[in-house]
Design an enzyme around this catalytic site. Sequence first.
Site, PDB file in Angstrom:
ATOM      1  N   HIS A  84      -4.656  -0.765   5.762  1.00 48.78           N
ATOM      2  CA  HIS A  84      -4.109  -0.086   6.954  1.00 48.78           C
ATOM      3  C   HIS A  84      -4.997  -0.210   8.182  1.00 48.78           C
ATOM      4  O   HIS A  84      -5.481   0.796   8.714  1.00 48.78           O
ATOM      5  CB  HIS A  84      -3.790   1.386   6.646  1.00 48.78           C
ATOM      6  N   LYS A 139      -9.191  -0.155  -5.942  1.00 45.81           N
ATOM      7  CA  LYS A 139      -9.217   0.450  -4.607  1.00 45.81           C
ATOM      8  C   LYS A 139     -10.499   1.231  -4.406  1.00 45.81           C
ATOM      9  O   LYS A 139     -10.803   2.137  -5.187  1.00 45.81           O
ATOM     10  CB  LYS A 139      -7.999   1.365  -4.436  1.00 45.81           C
ATOM     11  N   ALA A 163      -3.469  14.869   5.637  1.00 43.71           N
ATOM     12  CA  ALA A 163      -3.307  13.566   6.293  1.00 43.71           C
ATOM     13  C   ALA A 163      -2.384  12.683   5.468  1.00 43.71           C
ATOM     14  O   ALA A 163      -2.567  12.545   4.256  1.00 43.71           O
ATOM     15  CB  ALA A 163      -4.659  12.894   6.463  1.00 43.71           C
ATOM     16  N   ASN A 192      -5.172   7.350  -5.943  1.00 40.27           N
ATOM     17  CA  ASN A 192      -5.862   8.599  -5.570  1.00 40.27           C
ATOM     18  C   ASN A 192      -5.081   9.838  -5.984  1.00 40.27           C
ATOM     19  O   ASN A 192      -4.757  10.704  -5.182  1.00 40.27           O
ATOM     20  CB  ASN A 192      -6.197   8.628  -4.066  1.00 40.27           C
ATOM     21  N   ASP A 211       1.475   2.475   3.538  1.00 40.63           N
ATOM     22  CA  ASP A 211       0.617   3.651   3.382  1.00 40.63           C
ATOM     23  C   ASP A 211       1.463   4.918   3.444  1.00 40.63           C
ATOM     24  O   ASP A 211       1.009   5.961   3.911  1.00 40.63           O
ATOM     25  CB  ASP A 211      -0.507   3.702   4.424  1.00 40.63           C
ATOM     26  N   HIS A 220     -10.524   1.375   1.681  1.00 40.03           N
ATOM     27  CA  HIS A 220     -10.243   2.312   2.780  1.00 40.03           C
ATOM     28  C   HIS A 220     -11.464   2.264   3.685  1.00 40.03           C
ATOM     29  O   HIS A 220     -12.477   2.904   3.412  1.00 40.03           O
ATOM     30  CB  HIS A 220      -9.997   3.732   2.263  1.00 40.03           C
ATOM     31  N   HIS A 257       3.316  14.325   1.536  1.00 42.86           N
ATOM     32  CA  HIS A 257       2.707  15.617   1.209  1.00 42.86           C
ATOM     33  C   HIS A 257       3.815  16.658   1.328  1.00 42.86           C
ATOM     34  O   HIS A 257       4.700  16.518   2.181  1.00 42.86           O
ATOM     35  CB  HIS A 257       1.595  15.960   2.206  1.00 42.86           C
ATOM     36  N   HIS A 261       0.869  -1.197   0.000  1.00 42.55           N
ATOM     37  CA  HIS A 261       0.000   0.000   0.000  1.00 42.55           C
ATOM     38  C   HIS A 261       0.894   1.231   0.000  1.00 42.55           C
ATOM     39  O   HIS A 261       1.486   1.572   1.019  1.00 42.55           O
ATOM     40  CB  HIS A 261      -0.909   0.002   1.238  1.00 42.55           C
ATOM     41  N   HIS A 317       1.666   5.336  -1.748  1.00 41.39           N
ATOM     42  CA  HIS A 317       1.275   6.502  -2.561  1.00 41.39           C
ATOM     43  C   HIS A 317       2.519   7.100  -3.191  1.00 41.39           C
ATOM     44  O   HIS A 317       3.442   7.500  -2.483  1.00 41.39           O
ATOM     45  CB  HIS A 317       0.589   7.558  -1.684  1.00 41.39           C
ATOM     46  N   LEU A 318       2.527   7.159  -4.516  1.00 39.49           N
ATOM     47  CA  LEU A 318       3.706   7.693  -5.218  1.00 39.49           C
ATOM     48  C   LEU A 318       3.482   9.079  -5.805  1.00 39.49           C
ATOM     49  O   LEU A 318       4.428   9.710  -6.280  1.00 39.49           O
ATOM     50  CB  LEU A 318       4.164   6.720  -6.309  1.00 39.49           C
TER      51      LEU A 318
END
Length: 337
Positions: free
Chosen positions: A169, A96, A257, A41, A241, A135, A245, A13, A15-16
């Site tokens: 998660h 997802k 978040a 996302n 996860d 999620h 940011h 899991h 995020h790239l």
Amino acid sequence: MERFIINSALDMHLHLRDDEMLKLVVPLTSKNFAGAVVMPNLVPPITTKEVLLEYKKRIKEACKDDDFNPYLTIFFQVDYTYSFLEDIKDEIIAVKLYPFGVTTNSETGVASMDVELLRPTLQSMEKLNIPLCVHGETKGFVMDREKEFLPIYESLAINFPNLKIIMEHISTKEAVTLLYKYENLYATVTIHHLLLTLDDVVGGELNPHLFCKPIVKRYEDREALLKVVLEAYSKIMFGSDSAPHPKNNKEAADGAAGIFSSPIALQVLTELFEKYEKLDNLNSFVSLNAQRIYNLAPIKKQVNLIKKDFIVPEIYTFENEQVVPMFAGKTLLWSIE
Ligand code: NCD
Ligand code: ZN
């Protein structure tokens, strides 16, 4: 023990992001991991094959010479048809699902978790053998959001018995219990839910870099997660996860978040498993369980961990992008050789 080898680590899991952030964060995973499940996302989210393939190409480019498999996902939509899913199946590892508005970039998530509304798409996925990642949070009180979502997981598990459902998660002891109840439920666990409680976020000085969805919870929740992870329960996989940011968006009012943990994940896990004398189970948690659950044969890649202090960088930068990692400035006991 002074050395430990992790084989074909998988982050199930991740995020790239895109653009400069993508170029900043991809190498921090692709260097040491054999593969990762990449979340869809983006803004706008990934919902077409064309956009998906372009994104995969950009990820590959950012890997430079690293041998690394990005396993892509698409963002659940109630109007995905059987033929659309059949056509995209070989390019994705899962779909997802985000309920509307529960986390970063979920504004195009499903408006209602009513099973009948989701049925056509989920039935197609079930037939095509495409796993569903979820999620699992409601819009209730922040500490109760996952617990309130559990009946929805149950209803999905019962209504679609041949659908592999991954509770992403997980953060509560109740979610751990539910895993044992239904054969087709699986879960990912992050390092932050294994190491932190809400006290670390707001119990002393406010730490925005430890703010994420689902929020880290109570001591008893952390204990329950630790227990199943340390025994490497076969239905549980590592998923960081890691959700970078820009520094400015974290250290701000309306702070975003997401915890950026990729650069420290393997070191922290080794420290944790060593502390509880469970290093024998670490390769199952970070690779073998995921291989079995998702039917993967990842590339062979060894990471050598050595017992030597690693001071976590205060910040990672690339061109105009700046991101603060989890445990910035702290000293970890294990380094990657
Ligand atoms: C993630 C993000 O920033 O994309 N944020 C987070 O707090 N975990 C989204 C998510 O996985 O919920
Ligand atoms: Zn995520």
